[in-house]
Design an enzyme around this catalytic site. Structure first.
Site, short mmCIF file in Angstrom:
data_model
loop_
_atom_site.label_atom_id
_atom_site.label_comp_id
_atom_site.label_asym_id
_atom_site.label_seq_id
_atom_site.Cartn_x
_atom_site.Cartn_y
_atom_site.Cartn_z
N GLY A 184 0.90 -1.20 0.17
CA GLY A 184 0.09 -0.11 0.07
C GLY A 184 0.91 1.27 0.01
O GLY A 184 0.35 2.11 0.60
N THR B 11 -5.29 11.58 5.40
CA THR B 11 -4.89 11.18 4.02
C THR B 11 -5.94 11.05 3.17
O THR B 11 -6.98 11.59 3.51
CB THR B 11 -4.24 9.84 4.20
OG1 THR B 11 -5.27 8.96 4.55
CG2 THR B 11 -2.85 9.81 5.29
N TYR C 182 -14.37 -2.61 9.44
CA TYR C 182 -12.92 -2.11 9.72
C TYR C 182 -12.54 -2.37 10.91
O TYR C 182 -11.40 -2.71 10.99
CB TYR C 182 -13.12 -0.60 9.63
CG TYR C 182 -11.58 0.01 9.23
CD1 TYR C 182 -10.78 0.07 8.21
CD2 TYR C 182 -11.32 0.56 10.68
CE1 TYR C 182 -9.45 0.53 8.40
CE2 TYR C 182 -9.80 1.37 10.57
CZ TYR C 182 -9.14 1.21 9.27
OH TYR C 182 -7.90 1.65 9.60
N SER C 183 -13.06 -2.03 12.14
CA SER C 183 -12.64 -2.59 13.17
C SER C 183 -12.35 -3.84 13.66
O SER C 183 -11.35 -4.35 14.08
CB SER C 183 -13.59 -1.98 14.27
OG SER C 183 -13.66 -0.51 14.28
N ALA C 184 -13.17 -4.69 13.37
CA ALA C 184 -12.87 -6.18 13.06
C ALA C 184 -11.83 -6.69 12.37
O ALA C 184 -11.06 -7.59 12.91
CB ALA C 184 -13.96 -6.70 12.60
N SER C 185 -11.50 -6.12 11.38
CA SER C 185 -10.43 -6.45 10.66
C SER C 185 -8.89 -6.00 11.40
O SER C 185 -8.03 -6.61 11.31
CB SER C 185 -10.30 -5.77 9.27
OG SER C 185 -10.02 -4.19 9.39
N LYS C 186 -9.07 -4.90 12.03
CA LYS C 186 -7.88 -4.56 12.83
C LYS C 186 -7.59 -5.14 13.99
O LYS C 186 -6.42 -5.49 14.53
CB LYS C 186 -8.03 -3.01 13.12
CG LYS C 186 -7.95 -2.14 11.76
CD LYS C 186 -6.77 -2.60 10.95
CE LYS C 186 -6.61 -1.66 9.70
NZ LYS C 186 -5.22 -1.65 8.95
N SER D 277 0.28 5.74 -1.85
CA SER D 277 -0.50 7.12 -1.33
C SER D 277 -0.42 6.90 0.23
O SER D 277 -0.08 5.90 0.76
CB SER D 277 -1.83 6.92 -1.68
OG SER D 277 -2.68 5.87 -1.28
N GLY D 278 -0.72 7.94 0.87
CA GLY D 278 -1.14 8.21 2.16
C GLY D 278 0.09 7.71 3.08
O GLY D 278 1.27 8.23 2.88
N ASP E 270 -1.37 -7.27 -5.93
CA ASP E 270 -2.64 -7.19 -5.03
C ASP E 270 -2.38 -8.15 -3.89
O ASP E 270 -2.48 -9.54 -4.02
CB ASP E 270 -3.72 -7.72 -5.94
CG ASP E 270 -5.33 -7.61 -5.19
OD1 ASP E 270 -5.23 -7.71 -4.09
OD2 ASP E 270 -6.21 -7.85 -5.95
#
Length: 264
Positions: A8, A179, A144-148, A11-12, A52
């Protein structure tokens, strides 16, 4: 010359990190889905590899390309990620699975690809970019939280597995960072009639992010972790977020979750 793989990195936080590591003398391999024909037009020392991270085979081939060129991997920074927002009740199976495929399984795939080389070399560092939301889960950010959350648990187990091979594992948990991630997030508004406070929550989250820490500050922390002989297992940047994590260890979970609900 030491090298680093950054997923990744176009960017950012990833882009800022690639630029900093290159400036500090690392050979940088920037992995992202974008088909970039030059080293992002930035500076010498940055090599782009189209990859990917949701594909184990693509990760394996990218890592083999690095090893063929340099014979080793010194540092992996697993940064690739994406975000979705929405009410749990109305989130599609496709979206929730995509969230986990990129943020969690993407990190797993690239980790599995580099481990054989670090294990044989008896050394290396693996740094995951997680989130403060791995500790404090926000409404309408459940997946999103669950993935982290999953990423943090994975990193803890990994650290113990690879310790005999002198491979160090660290997790950086950013809070709000300014970002393009904010605009790139998939924002689902289905269910706004049933959950009328959802729109206001989105507004608060986006305002906080646009007033957040710069990606350059996050890059400096990632570089510091990579340079450390024994990097902190979990860390963040900024006094406010350090305080949040500290308070999370003191106060009851029920109280913390109630306060977050009131805030958002």
């Amino acid at each position: 010359m030491k090298n680093v793989i950054i997923t990744g990195g176009s960017s950012g936080i990833g882009k800022a990190t690639a630029e900093l590591f290159a400036k500090e003398g690392y050979k940088v391999y920037e992995l992202s889905r974008r088909n970039i024909t030059s080293p992002l037009g930035r500076q010498e020392g940055v090599v782009h590899i189209t990859c990917d991270v949701t594909s184990p085979e693509a990760c394996r081939k990218a890592v083999e390309q690095v090893v063929e060129a340099d014979g080793k991997i010194d540092v992996l920074i697993s940064n690739a990620g994406m975000g979705i927002s929405g009410a749990i009740e109305f989130t599609t199976s496709e979206d929730m699975h995509r969230q986990m495929e990129v943020n969690f399984f993407g990190a797993v795939n690239i980790t599995q690809a580099v481990l054989p080389y670090m294990r044989r070399a008896q050394g290396g560092k693996i740094i995951f970019v997680s989130s403060v939301m791995a500790v404090y889960s926000l409404p309408f950010q459940a997946f999103y939280s669950a993935s982290k959350f999953a990423l943090n648990g994975f990193a803890q187990a990994l650290a113990n597995e690879v310790r005999p091979f002198n491979v160090k594992v660290a997790v950086l948990m950013p809070g709000d960072v300014k970002t393009g991630f904010t605009d790139a997030r998939k924002k689902e508004l289905e269910g706004v009639q049933e959950y009328p406070h959802m729109a206001k929550t989105y507004e608060i989250i986006e305002q906080n992010e646009q007033q957040g820490i710069t990606p350059e500050r996050m890059a400096k922390k990632l570089f510091s972790l990579a340079q450390s002989e024994n990097p902190e297992p979990t860390s963040t940047v900024g006094f406010m977020y350090k305080a949040f994590l500290f308070l999370g260890r003191i106060f009851p979970q029920r109280l913390i979750n109630y306060v977050i609900g009131r805030m958002y």
